[in-house]
Design an enzyme around this catalytic site. Structure first.
Site, PDB file in Angstrom:
ATOM      1  N   ARG A  16       1.258 -12.130  -0.165  1.00 20.76           N
ATOM      2  CA  ARG A  16      -0.002 -12.385   0.146  1.00 20.76           C
ATOM      3  C   ARG A  16      -0.685 -13.599  -0.355  1.00 20.76           C
ATOM      4  O   ARG A  16      -0.383 -14.209  -1.372  1.00 20.76           O
ATOM      5  CB  ARG A  16      -0.705 -11.370   0.002  1.00 20.76           C
ATOM      6  CG  ARG A  16      -0.712  -9.939   0.432  1.00 20.76           C
ATOM      7  CD  ARG A  16      -0.748  -9.788   2.062  1.00 20.76           C
ATOM      8  NE  ARG A  16      -0.449  -8.552   2.526  1.00 20.76           N
ATOM      9  CZ  ARG A  16      -1.208  -7.861   3.316  1.00 20.76           C
ATOM     10  NH1 ARG A  16      -2.338  -8.214   3.907  1.00 20.76           N
ATOM     11  NH2 ARG A  16      -0.830  -6.623   3.824  1.00 20.76           N
ATOM     12  N   SER A  42      -1.820  -3.500  10.856  1.00 17.78           N
ATOM     13  CA  SER A  42      -1.369  -4.618   9.707  1.00 17.78           C
ATOM     14  C   SER A  42      -0.281  -5.293  10.340  1.00 17.78           C
ATOM     15  O   SER A  42       0.891  -4.928  10.824  1.00 17.78           O
ATOM     16  CB  SER A  42      -0.993  -3.755   8.458  1.00 17.78           C
ATOM     17  OG  SER A  42      -1.970  -2.746   8.118  1.00 17.78           O
ATOM     18  N   LYS A  73      -9.736  -1.687   1.677  1.00 14.40           N
ATOM     19  CA  LYS A  73      -9.467  -0.509   2.813  1.00 14.40           C
ATOM     20  C   LYS A  73      -9.988   0.693   2.226  1.00 14.40           C
ATOM     21  O   LYS A  73     -10.481   1.545   3.225  1.00 14.40           O
ATOM     22  CB  LYS A  73      -7.901  -0.359   2.824  1.00 14.40           C
ATOM     23  CG  LYS A  73      -6.865  -1.511   3.316  1.00 14.40           C
ATOM     24  CD  LYS A  73      -7.344  -2.098   4.483  1.00 14.40           C
ATOM     25  CE  LYS A  73      -6.429  -3.177   4.927  1.00 14.40           C
ATOM     26  NZ  LYS A  73      -6.741  -3.777   6.351  1.00 14.40           N
ATOM     27  N   ASP A 107      -9.877  -8.976   9.263  1.00 18.48           N
ATOM     28  CA  ASP A 107      -9.468  -7.768   8.957  1.00 18.48           C
ATOM     29  C   ASP A 107     -10.379  -6.792   9.177  1.00 18.48           C
ATOM     30  O   ASP A 107      -9.985  -5.619   9.683  1.00 18.48           O
ATOM     31  CB  ASP A 107      -8.920  -7.812   7.567  1.00 18.48           C
ATOM     32  CG  ASP A 107      -7.948  -6.423   7.216  1.00 18.48           C
ATOM     33  OD1 ASP A 107      -6.954  -6.543   8.199  1.00 18.48           O
ATOM     34  OD2 ASP A 107      -8.070  -5.951   6.171  1.00 18.48           O
ATOM     35  N   ARG A 114       0.852  -1.056   0.050  1.00 22.33           N
ATOM     36  CA  ARG A 114      -0.012   0.006  -0.035  1.00 22.33           C
ATOM     37  C   ARG A 114       0.982   1.348   0.043  1.00 22.33           C
ATOM     38  O   ARG A 114       1.938   1.179   0.652  1.00 22.33           O
ATOM     39  CB  ARG A 114      -0.908   0.079   1.103  1.00 22.33           C
ATOM     40  CG  ARG A 114      -2.139  -0.909   1.267  1.00 22.33           C
ATOM     41  CD  ARG A 114      -2.927  -0.746   2.414  1.00 22.33           C
ATOM     42  NE  ARG A 114      -2.578  -1.210   3.592  1.00 22.33           N
ATOM     43  CZ  ARG A 114      -2.049  -0.824   4.519  1.00 22.33           C
ATOM     44  NH1 ARG A 114      -1.683   0.645   4.574  1.00 22.33           N
ATOM     45  NH2 ARG A 114      -1.568  -1.149   5.703  1.00 22.33           N
ATOM     46  N   HIS A 173     -10.855  -1.580  11.717  1.00 24.89           N
ATOM     47  CA  HIS A 173      -9.971  -2.507  11.311  1.00 24.89           C
ATOM     48  C   HIS A 173      -9.704  -3.725  12.248  1.00 24.89           C
ATOM     49  O   HIS A 173      -8.694  -3.583  13.215  1.00 24.89           O
ATOM     50  CB  HIS A 173      -8.517  -1.822  11.075  1.00 24.89           C
ATOM     51  CG  HIS A 173      -7.569  -2.514  10.503  1.00 24.89           C
ATOM     52  ND1 HIS A 173      -6.291  -2.164  10.633  1.00 24.89           N
ATOM     53  CD2 HIS A 173      -7.375  -3.459   9.585  1.00 24.89           C
ATOM     54  CE1 HIS A 173      -5.508  -2.888   9.879  1.00 24.89           C
ATOM     55  NE2 HIS A 173      -6.107  -3.687   9.168  1.00 24.89           N
ATOM     56  N   CYS A 200       0.367  -7.768  12.397  1.00 28.33           N
ATOM     57  CA  CYS A 200       0.259  -7.879  13.873  1.00 28.33           C
ATOM     58  C   CYS A 200      -0.259  -9.381  14.095  1.00 28.33           C
ATOM     59  O   CYS A 200      -0.378  -9.693  15.620  1.00 28.33           O
ATOM     60  CB  CYS A 200      -0.189  -6.967  14.668  1.00 28.33           C
ATOM     61  SG  CYS A 200       0.912  -5.434  14.956  1.00 28.33           S
ATOM     62  N   TYR A 236      -2.016  -3.745  -6.918  1.00 25.42           N
ATOM     63  CA  TYR A 236      -1.746  -4.579  -5.953  1.00 25.42           C
ATOM     64  C   TYR A 236      -2.383  -4.320  -4.459  1.00 25.42           C
ATOM     65  O   TYR A 236      -2.694  -3.233  -4.206  1.00 25.42           O
ATOM     66  CB  TYR A 236      -0.178  -4.493  -5.529  1.00 25.42           C
ATOM     67  CG  TYR A 236       0.006  -5.726  -4.531  1.00 25.42           C
ATOM     68  CD1 TYR A 236      -0.230  -6.768  -4.758  1.00 25.42           C
ATOM     69  CD2 TYR A 236       0.873  -5.619  -3.244  1.00 25.42           C
ATOM     70  CE1 TYR A 236      -0.049  -8.005  -3.911  1.00 25.42           C
ATOM     71  CE2 TYR A 236       1.443  -6.581  -2.619  1.00 25.42           C
ATOM     72  CZ  TYR A 236       0.832  -7.793  -2.854  1.00 25.42           C
ATOM     73  OH  TYR A 236       1.080  -8.908  -1.944  1.00 25.42           O
TER      74      TYR A 236
HETATM   75  C1  OXD Z   1      -3.337  -4.363   5.964  1.00 29.81           C
HETATM   76  C2  OXD Z   1      -3.864  -5.364   5.228  1.00 29.81           C
HETATM   77  O1  OXD Z   1      -2.406  -3.691   5.411  1.00 29.81           O
HETATM   78  O2  OXD Z   1      -5.136  -6.018   5.924  1.00 29.81           O
HETATM   79  O3  OXD Z   1      -3.701  -3.964   6.939  1.00 29.81           O
HETATM   80  O4  OXD Z   1      -3.663  -5.575   4.068  1.00 29.81           O
HETATM   81 MN    MN Z   2      -5.635  -4.980   7.571  1.00 32.17          MN
END
Ligand code: OXD
Ligand code: MN
Length: 655
Positions: free
Chosen positions: A437, A317, A275, A342, A117, A295, A319, A266
């Protein structure tokens, strides 16, 4: 009714004063509808019937096709047949290759410049700057939300979008976030010139032409995405992955429920349901309609007595949200079932409880670190019908990434890294990109909750915040109430992640785990949370956890994590049951009393260090947090949350 002839002129990118935001007015549209369709005449419809689209979708498609000038339009229906057709085409072209050891699993490599991102190029566009960001002092850049004026946005769009789909197909992707037609669900239509995005959206959202059938008077979120590389292409397209990294631009117009994304193919940059819609736009809708878009993972935890409790948890993200959502309890008799990993959309029901749905339809998980040891349920989920991006590959057709070293069966197998080069164990560079991913259908998760698609959602009893905190922060604490919980969430911090463009292991603020996804002024967001507290509602209790604390002496993790996190959840649930004896007050919250966590069967645990609230650490932290809050939220901070900060600081200073 007469029609302004200018409405009928072909769109010209060079025409002075034209704008990508130009729209055909509602009235004019109905009159010119046939003309618009005729104007599309030079753009063939490759699939679908344009006439059967709801008029407002026809108008959206026609306007944007005229702007972006694709060579054809493909209206997706979301069927398996359609996905198979697109996948076959991508395999033929070499963009996807089958991972032969599995059923319908594919690997894909991006241009190495398009791997995460791009937060620095992601904008919220509102007329009033302070609808997006807080009032920060001169010289301090807001880190929650990037604001751009409508005029600047319009210039940015105009320098990118006209003609940007030349030579490519424009796919029209109708999708629902949440079960189709559900009371908490919302619909969107994404236009994209990336067929990788089409097949990924089909995993991550509910793509179906039924969206058009149920649309009626409902509004839909308009998502416009282009890889930003019109044909003929004047440069080499690396890995068959068209993109335009230097020109990436992602903008949201919350009042218009509109998203524009250019230049990246991506993840969160291009799968706009995730998001962009489900957090940044949806948090605005949620503010207007009185609910929350967060989130957060959602999990159902059943205890040995059979009672089930639903918990939502917010972590920055990478974690371990996916791991927690699919936790395999090490305590006997416990069971965890996953609702989402998520994003949570949550609304109070008539019975005063907070109900949550997972608006997504798949998991877009970080691959490295995911293994049978860390998350066997995720591994089981992606054994078929999944797409792997930027992972490594073995010569016998398996995926490979860091964390799978012990699970390679044939030690002589050859590995090709995410860049396509030969790789072997011990090489300095990682085999898979750290933000590689898997995209896998949620329904394939062996422990997906039977109610995961319940349109009404599941009732949440506890909300957990957490991050990667190597020092100072105890394994778990309960906050002193709703406002203290909100304040604790606002102070959330974690080590930087590979999901975005940051480098290194610095601990960064990530308030409510929403820093990259904030859709509006963070002070107003805190105020919105606070105002959900009304007398007739049964508010969830709010906790903070930290699986990542390290010993100050040895530098080793103090807590085993993963399946053993059930021991912490057990404590949380006993607190929900009203067991006051297992908690003791500290300045930051209520931590477990010694011996109140079930540690049966665990090796030695340094309880005192794990649960300690060190005065030196927290005194320094209180100064740093005040500076952060004053500079980043300042006058927008609601007074009751300021009081939580003052009170907590006073408690810490009295230590
Ligand atoms: C993030 C994701 O970056 O879920 O939080 O991809
Ligand atoms: Mn996320």
């Amino acid at each position: 009714m007469s029609v302004d002839p200018s409405e009928l002129k072909p769109f010209k990118s060079t025409q002075p004063g034209h704008s990508s935001l130009r729209q055909i007015s509602e009235d004019a549209f109905y009159v010119v509808n046939e003309v618009v369709i005729k104007r599309l005449g030079h753009i063939p419809i490759h699939k679908g019937d344009f006439h059967l689209l709801p008029p407002k979708v026809q108008r959206f498609v026609a306007e944007k096709a005229e702007l972006m000038r694709p060579r054809g339009i493909y209206i997706c229906d979301g069927t398996q047949h359609e996905a198979d057709e697109i996948i076959d085409k991508l395999v033929e072209r070499g963009m996807l290759s089958p991972l032969k050891a599995y059923e319908n699993n594919y690997i894909c490599r991006t241009d190495p410049k398009d791997v995460a991102r791009v937060e620095s190029k992601t904008w919220m566009v509102t007329r009033d700057k302070y609808d997006t960001v807080c009032h920060t002092p001169d010289g301090v850049d807001p880190i929650m939300g990037h604001w751009m004026s409508p005029e600047d946005m319009s210039d940015e769009l105009d320098s990118r979008f006209p003609g940007c789909m030349a030579g490519r197909i424009m796919y029209v992707v109708p999708f629902s976030m949440g079960p189709l037609g559900g009371p908490l669900s919302k619909i969107g239509v994404q236009l994209t010139d990336s067929n990788y995005v089409v097949i990924s959206m089909r995993i991550m959202t509910r793509v179906t032409s039924e969206v058009f059938d149920i649309m009626g008077d409902q509004d839909f979120t308009r998502c416009i995405h282009s890889v930003g590389l019109p044909r003929p292409v004047k440069q080499k397209v690396i890995n068959h992955w068209p993109c335009n990294p230097d020109r990436v631009f992602i903008a949201h117009r919350p009042p218009e429920r509109e998203i524009w994304s250019f230049g990246s193919g991506y993840g969160g940059n291009s799968l706009l349901g995730k998001k962009c819609f489900a957090l940044r736009i949806a948090s605005n809708i949620a503010k207007d309609e009185g609910w929350l878009a967060e989130h957060m993972l959602i999990m159902g935890v059943s205890r040995p007595c059979g009672r089930e409790h639903f918990i939502a948890a917010a972590f920055p993200s990478a974690c371990g949200k996916t791991n927690l959502a699919m936790l395999q309890p090490t305590l006997p008799g416990w069971k965890v079932r996953c609702v989402g990993d998520d994003i949570a959309w949550m609304k109070f029901g008539a019975d005063g409880r907070l109900y949550a749905i997972n608006p997504e339809h798949g998991f877009f998980g970080v691959a490295p670190g995911t293994s049978d040891r860390t998350n066997p349920m995720a591994v089981a989920t992606f054994q078929k019908d999944s797409i792997f991006t930027n992972v490594a590959e073995t010569s016998d057709g398996h995926y490979y990434w860091e964390g799978l070293e012990d699970e390679i069966k044939d030690k002589n197998v050859e590995v090709t890294d995410w860049l396509g080069n030969p790789w072997k164990l011990g090489d300095a560079a990682p085999a898979a990109h750290p933000n590689s991913r898997f995209a896998a259908p949620a329904r394939q998760c062996p422990i997906i909750h039977p109610d995961w698609e319940s349109p009404q959602g599941v009732p949440i009893e506890a909300i957990i915040f957490g991050g990667r905190r190597p020092d100072g922060v105890p394994l778990v604490f309960e906050t002193y109430g709703w406002n203290h919980g909100i304040y604790t969430g606002a102070c959330l911090k974690s080590e930087a992640t590979a999901a975005a463009e940051y480098k290194g292991k610095t601990v960064m603020h990530d308030p409510m785990a929403m820093r990259p996804f904030m859709g509006y002024n963070f002070g107003k967001y805190l105020d919105h949370w606070m105002k959900l507290n009304t007398a007739e509602r049964k508010l969830p209790r709010i906790y903070h956890v930290n699986w990542f604390r390290k010993s100050r002496d040895t530098g080793k993790f103090l807590w085993p994590g993963f399946g053993d996190n059930i021991r912490v959840i057990d404590w949380i649930i006993r607190r929900l049951d009203g067991d006051v004896g297992i908690g003791q007050e500290t300045p930051v919250g209520i931590v477990p009393t010694k011996g109140s966590l079930d540690l049966e069967g665990l090796g030695p645990v340094d309880w005192d260090e794990l649960m300690s609230v060190p005065a030196d650490y927290w005194k320094e932290d209180a100064v740093e947090v005040r500076k952060f809050i004053e500079s980043q939220v300042g006058p927008d901070l609601p007074a009751p949350i300021r009081k939580e900060m003052d009170d907590q600081e006073a408690r810490i200073n009295a230590m």
